[in-house]
Design an enzyme around this catalytic site. Structure first.
Site, PDB file in Angstrom:
ATOM      1  N   ASP A  28       0.832  -1.209   0.000  1.00 21.32           N
ATOM      2  CA  ASP A  28       0.000   0.000   0.000  1.00 21.32           C
ATOM      3  C   ASP A  28       0.866   1.258   0.000  1.00 21.32           C
ATOM      4  OD1 ASP A  28      -2.357   1.415  -0.013  1.00 21.32           O
ATOM      5  OD2 ASP A  28      -2.637   1.330   2.164  1.00 21.32           O
ATOM      6  N   HIS A  45       2.125   3.217  -9.087  1.00 21.66           N
ATOM      7  CA  HIS A  45       1.899   1.791  -9.361  1.00 21.66           C
ATOM      8  C   HIS A  45       3.051   1.212 -10.198  1.00 21.66           C
ATOM      9  CE1 HIS A  45      -1.916   2.229  -7.516  1.00 21.66           C
ATOM     10  NE2 HIS A  45      -2.517   2.853  -8.510  1.00 21.66           N
ATOM     11  N   LEU A 139      10.503 -20.884  -4.699  1.00 19.57           N
ATOM     12  CA  LEU A 139       9.617 -19.961  -3.976  1.00 19.57           C
ATOM     13  C   LEU A 139       8.271 -20.013  -4.675  1.00 19.57           C
ATOM     14  CD1 LEU A 139       9.541 -17.065  -2.096  1.00 19.57           C
ATOM     15  CD2 LEU A 139       9.342 -16.155  -4.371  1.00 19.57           C
TER      16      LEU A 139
HETATM   17  C1  IPE Z   1      -5.461  -2.754  -0.039  1.00 19.27           C
HETATM   18  O1  IPE Z   1      -5.093  -1.430  -0.262  1.00 19.27           O
HETATM   19  C2  IPE Z   1      -5.412  -3.539  -1.290  1.00 19.27           C
HETATM   20  C3  IPE Z   1      -4.121  -3.619  -1.973  1.00 19.27           C
HETATM   21  C4  IPE Z   1      -2.980  -3.175  -1.582  1.00 19.27           C
HETATM   22  C5  IPE Z   1      -4.175  -4.284  -3.217  1.00 19.27           C
HETATM   23  P1  IPE Z   1      -6.168  -0.272  -0.347  1.00 19.27           P
HETATM   24  O2  IPE Z   1      -5.390   0.980  -0.397  1.00 19.27           O
HETATM   25  O3  IPE Z   1      -7.140  -0.517  -1.437  1.00 19.27           O
HETATM   26  O4  IPE Z   1      -6.924  -0.415   1.056  1.00 19.27           O
HETATM   27  P2  IPE Z   1      -7.920   0.578   1.807  1.00 19.27           P
HETATM   28  O5  IPE Z   1      -9.049   0.861   0.870  1.00 19.27           O
HETATM   29  O6  IPE Z   1      -7.155   1.823   2.121  1.00 19.27           O
HETATM   30  O7  IPE Z   1      -8.327  -0.150   3.049  1.00 19.27           O
HETATM   31  C1  IPE Z   2      -1.743   0.201  -3.314  1.00 16.19           C
HETATM   32  O1  IPE Z   2      -1.478   1.559  -3.339  1.00 16.19           O
HETATM   33  C2  IPE Z   2      -1.963  -0.359  -4.690  1.00 16.19           C
HETATM   34  C3  IPE Z   2      -3.346  -0.812  -4.946  1.00 16.19           C
HETATM   35  C4  IPE Z   2      -4.331  -0.831  -4.086  1.00 16.19           C
HETATM   36  C5  IPE Z   2      -3.621  -1.291  -6.272  1.00 16.19           C
HETATM   37  P1  IPE Z   2      -2.654   2.624  -3.315  1.00 16.19           P
HETATM   38  O2  IPE Z   2      -3.061   2.916  -4.711  1.00 16.19           O
HETATM   39  O3  IPE Z   2      -3.758   2.175  -2.426  1.00 16.19           O
HETATM   40  O4  IPE Z   2      -1.914   3.876  -2.677  1.00 16.19           O
HETATM   41  P2  IPE Z   2      -2.497   4.911  -1.636  1.00 16.19           P
HETATM   42  O5  IPE Z   2      -3.018   4.140  -0.466  1.00 16.19           O
HETATM   43  O6  IPE Z   2      -3.588   5.659  -2.349  1.00 16.19           O
HETATM   44  O7  IPE Z   2      -1.326   5.771  -1.293  1.00 16.19           O
HETATM   45 MG    MG Z   3      -4.120   2.431  -0.433  1.00 14.47          MG
END
Ligand code: IPE
Ligand code: IPE
Ligand code: MG
Length: 251
Positions: A28, A45, A139
């Site tokens: 995240d 990303h 792995l």
């Molecule tokens: C959780 O991250 C899912 C992934 C990293 C794929 P999110 O950024 O979507 O989670 P929430 O919505 O903040 O809980």
């Molecule tokens: C996690 O990073 C990647 C996915 C959920 C696909 P985020 O896109 O949730 O990044 P933040 O939380 O907005 O910084």
């Molecule tokens: Mg996020």
């Protein structure tokens, strides 16, 4: 550390080693990483995909047998269509570019989640990648995509029901083989980058006794040294699985 296969932390006390057998990560913070650099979210990303490569290699070198990465949750469809489309594109690209390298390095790739909603090309690539790497044992890299812990429990229950239409009860041992992660031991170490302290519908069943590590480091900044920090923290945990400290010391 060798892979000792699945073992339920509630049915038996798992073996605990110096190196976690299974690490599960919520990657995240990509969006915030990009935003802090005045870049579009998708730049975060893209950088995140490069980190995946580094962390996979680091896990191989450290003797970790299973790495599970949360790439796209069943709730991430709620994001703007443009971002969702870009994530799908990145997923296709990553499979096209990385799978032969994974294969050369003896890595088995698995994708868990409800794949039916993915574009046909992506579904095809997933099948090909899983088939190509199926025999590898160094792995197991599991990518959770359109995955949700509740979806997993329900799909497992429905599959079990299909196989046992007249049953009136289910046991843990009978149920567990139907879950998406049935072939892996439960995660020893869970890592969530990006500062949030929540599970966000990740491996709800499997995290029952997992050690939970939360770090403010954003995923695009999470390197092998950060992984080592998490593993060092993990080594300090006393994994009691319901027992007392005294029992652990005398046993
Ligand atoms: C959780 O991250 C899912 C992934 C990293 C794929 P999110 O950024 O979507 O989670 P929430 O919505 O903040 O809980
Ligand atoms: C996690 O990073 C990647 C996915 C959920 C696909 P985020 O896109 O949730 O990044 P933040 O939380 O907005 O910084
Ligand atoms: Mg996020």
């Amino acid at each position: 550390m060798t892979d000792t296969g699945p073992c339920s932390s509630t049915l038996a006390i798992p073996e605990v080693g110096e190196v976690p057998r299974h690490v599960a990560i919520i990657m995240d913070g990509n969006g915030r990483w990009a935003k802090s650099r005045m870049l579009p979210r998708v730049a975060g990303h893209t950088k995140g995909v490069a980190r995946v490569r580094e962390i996979v290699e680091a896990c191989v070198l450290r003797g970790i047998a299973h790495l599970t990465l949360f790439a796209f949750s069943s709730e991430n469809w709620r994001r703007p269509a443009e971002e969702v489309n870009k994530l799908m594109e990145l997923f296709v690209q990553a499979l096209e570019r990385e799978v032969s390298r994974l294969h050369r390095n003896g890595i088995r790739l698995r994708i868990i989640g409800d794949k039916a909603r993915f574009p046909a090309r992506l579904q095809h690539l997933i099948r090909e990648s899983e088939q190509l790497t199926a025999g590898n044992g160094r792995l197991t890299l599991t990518v959770a995509a359109n995955y949700g812990g509740r979806w997993d429990i329900l799909q497992a229950f429905n599959a079990w029901l299909h196989d046992h239409p007249h049953a009136t009860q289910i046991s843990e041992a009978a149920f567990a083989p139907y879950l998406s992660m049935a072939d892996a031991p439960e995660p020893d170490l869970f890592i969530r980058t990006g500062g949030e302290q929540r599970i966000s519908n990740f491996l709800l069943w499997q995290l029952a006794y997992t050690e939970l590590y939360f770090t403010p480091v954003l995923w695009p900044d999470f390197d092998a040294a950060e992984l080592d920090r998490a593993i060092a923290w993990y080594r300090q945990r006393e994994r009691r699985f319901g027992r007392t400290s005294e029992q652990l010391r005398s046993g």
